[in-house]
Enzyme design. Sequence first.
Site, PDB file in Angstrom:
ATOM      1  N   TRP A 182       0.808  -9.077  -6.278  1.00 50.05           N
ATOM      2  CA  TRP A 182       1.367  -8.942  -4.928  1.00 50.05           C
ATOM      3  C   TRP A 182       0.672  -9.857  -3.937  1.00 50.05           C
ATOM      4  O   TRP A 182       1.303 -10.446  -3.060  1.00 50.05           O
ATOM      5  CB  TRP A 182       1.347  -7.476  -4.483  1.00 50.05           C
ATOM      6  CG  TRP A 182       2.338  -6.684  -5.283  1.00 50.05           C
ATOM      7  CD1 TRP A 182       2.073  -5.719  -6.201  1.00 50.05           C
ATOM      8  CD2 TRP A 182       3.768  -6.853  -5.295  1.00 50.05           C
ATOM      9  NE1 TRP A 182       3.233  -5.269  -6.776  1.00 50.05           N
ATOM     10  CE2 TRP A 182       4.292  -5.937  -6.239  1.00 50.05           C
ATOM     11  CE3 TRP A 182       4.655  -7.685  -4.609  1.00 50.05           C
ATOM     12  CZ2 TRP A 182       5.662  -5.842  -6.510  1.00 50.05           C
ATOM     13  CZ3 TRP A 182       6.020  -7.578  -4.880  1.00 50.05           C
ATOM     14  CH2 TRP A 182       6.504  -6.671  -5.806  1.00 50.05           C
TER      15      TRP A 182
ATOM     16  N   LYS B 193       5.939   4.521  -2.237  1.00 44.88           N
ATOM     17  CA  LYS B 193       4.937   4.967  -3.206  1.00 44.88           C
ATOM     18  C   LYS B 193       4.283   6.254  -2.712  1.00 44.88           C
ATOM     19  O   LYS B 193       4.376   7.295  -3.353  1.00 44.88           O
ATOM     20  CB  LYS B 193       3.893   3.887  -3.455  1.00 44.88           C
ATOM     21  CG  LYS B 193       4.478   2.686  -4.215  1.00 44.88           C
ATOM     22  CD  LYS B 193       4.164   1.417  -3.522  1.00 44.88           C
ATOM     23  CE  LYS B 193       4.969   0.218  -3.991  1.00 44.88           C
ATOM     24  NZ  LYS B 193       5.360   0.112  -5.361  1.00 44.88           N
TER      25      LYS B 193
ATOM     26  N   ASP C 131      -2.146  -5.484   3.001  1.00 43.73           N
ATOM     27  CA  ASP C 131      -0.988  -4.883   2.344  1.00 43.73           C
ATOM     28  C   ASP C 131      -1.500  -3.635   1.633  1.00 43.73           C
ATOM     29  O   ASP C 131      -2.195  -3.711   0.632  1.00 43.73           O
ATOM     30  CB  ASP C 131      -0.380  -5.867   1.336  1.00 43.73           C
ATOM     31  CG  ASP C 131       0.752  -5.241   0.521  1.00 43.73           C
ATOM     32  OD1 ASP C 131       1.064  -4.047   0.725  1.00 43.73           O
ATOM     33  OD2 ASP C 131       1.322  -5.949  -0.337  1.00 43.73           O
TER      34      ASP C 131
HETATM   35  N1  PMP Z   1       3.046  -5.048  -2.112  1.00 46.63           N
HETATM   36  C1  PMP Z   1       2.659  -4.139  -3.013  1.00 46.63           C
HETATM   37  C2  PMP Z   1       1.193  -3.854  -3.176  1.00 46.63           C
HETATM   38  C3  PMP Z   1       3.612  -3.484  -3.788  1.00 46.63           C
HETATM   39  O1  PMP Z   1       3.234  -2.579  -4.696  1.00 46.63           O
HETATM   40  C4  PMP Z   1       4.992  -3.771  -3.594  1.00 46.63           C
HETATM   41  C5  PMP Z   1       6.085  -3.066  -4.361  1.00 46.63           C
HETATM   42  N2  PMP Z   1       5.846  -2.669  -5.604  1.00 46.63           N
HETATM   43  C6  PMP Z   1       5.343  -4.741  -2.657  1.00 46.63           C
HETATM   44  C7  PMP Z   1       4.335  -5.350  -1.931  1.00 46.63           C
HETATM   45  C8  PMP Z   1       6.770  -5.121  -2.422  1.00 46.63           C
HETATM   46  O2  PMP Z   1       7.428  -4.076  -1.801  1.00 46.63           O
HETATM   47  P1  PMP Z   1       8.990  -4.078  -1.536  1.00 46.63           P
HETATM   48  O3  PMP Z   1       9.664  -4.001  -2.852  1.00 46.63           O
HETATM   49  O4  PMP Z   1       9.196  -2.854  -0.678  1.00 46.63           O
HETATM   50  O5  PMP Z   1       9.324  -5.325  -0.807  1.00 46.63           O
END
Ligand code: PMP
Length: 370
Positions: free
Chosen positions: A104, A204, A180
């Site tokens: 991420w 989550k 994040d």
């Molecule tokens: N950052 C992290 C740490 C994540 O776990 C996720 C989703 N699994 C995201 C960003 C992306 O999130 P979204 O699908 O809501 O755009």
Amino acid sequence: MSERVFNFSSGPAVLPLPVLEQAQRDLLALPGVGMSVLEISHRSKPFDEILATTDANLRKLLGIPENYRVLFFQGGAALQFSMIPMNLLRDSGRTAEYLVTGSWGKKAKQEAALEGPVRAVWDGADTAYNRLPRPDELKLSPDAAYLHVTSNETIQGVQMSTDPRQAGVAPPADVPLICDSSSDILSRTVPIADYGMVYACAQKNAGPAGVTAVIIRDDLVQRSPKSLPGILSYQAFAENDSRYNTPCVFGIYIVMLVTRWLLEEVGGLEKMAAQNAAKARLLYDVLDASDGFYRGHAEPSCRSLMNVTFRLPSDDLEKRFLKAAEAQQLFQLKGHRSVGGIRASIYNAMPREGVERLAAVMRDFQKQSG
Ligand code: PMP
């Protein structure tokens, strides 16, 4: 509700049962309103109250100082990967710094690079993102536009301390630290004042997919370039109290119920953190006692309390393990397609009983296969 299984999904993920029950009870008519939350205007008094209560609950749980705004967006955490550089890097003449601790963090940096100059202050790709940098491995520049970190890498199962000094990511003065926190928000306390911005998609620990919370310091809100479309501007969202356009009304309502559950039933984030640590220990103890049958992905010093990632000796054993778990009503344990193996996501709402059952399945499976 007896047919509910234990759901180890990484997100959208298990929600607290009392939250689902209340949403179900009130779905046809919000008490005192006579309409469903799915049917009310985002400018109505009932939604004013939902928004204000969600804001107040988050402030109470996380100790958010007054000079921070809580804003709600759609577009997921991924939209923030783009909004952050659009609002805080564009026109700044500076470089944005990224700590790349997993998939991420890598994605966040790639998206920012489309907007302006970025630099990785560290990248854990060489060791498949199984560890965090030591503080002496990091050189942070004093004039970066911001420093972006990912507190919990959901795919690799690597988590860092919320204390920036301890994690070695306390940036020089004037460089805002942006985090994040999508997969560990509300799982533990956070010194918000050490950050310029903390953001998280809800699906989550905080609610359903479709709503993303942004906690941002006032002075950063003021930096949005005037040339930005309103739908992409922190300033426009702050000026319109998250209602620049129609927000995710239902999602925010569920976040309100989740935060109320945390305050009233769990008793706050310190208690939640203690429960989460105890749940994670149940699984890591099995890993550590397995003589290498279960191989954890993350180095022990940075193991995630939210996503427990591990491999078995072969792909075939992993397939059989997933079957054995499903036979015990334990679902969605397959690791992310990019890394394989097993991933047990044990967010706030995963009952301890589910984790105990998974630990028992792990011990039994090793006995039968070892
Ligand atoms: N950052 C992290 C740490 C994540 O776990 C996720 C989703 N699994 C995201 C960003 C992306 O999130 P979204 O699908 O809501 O755009």
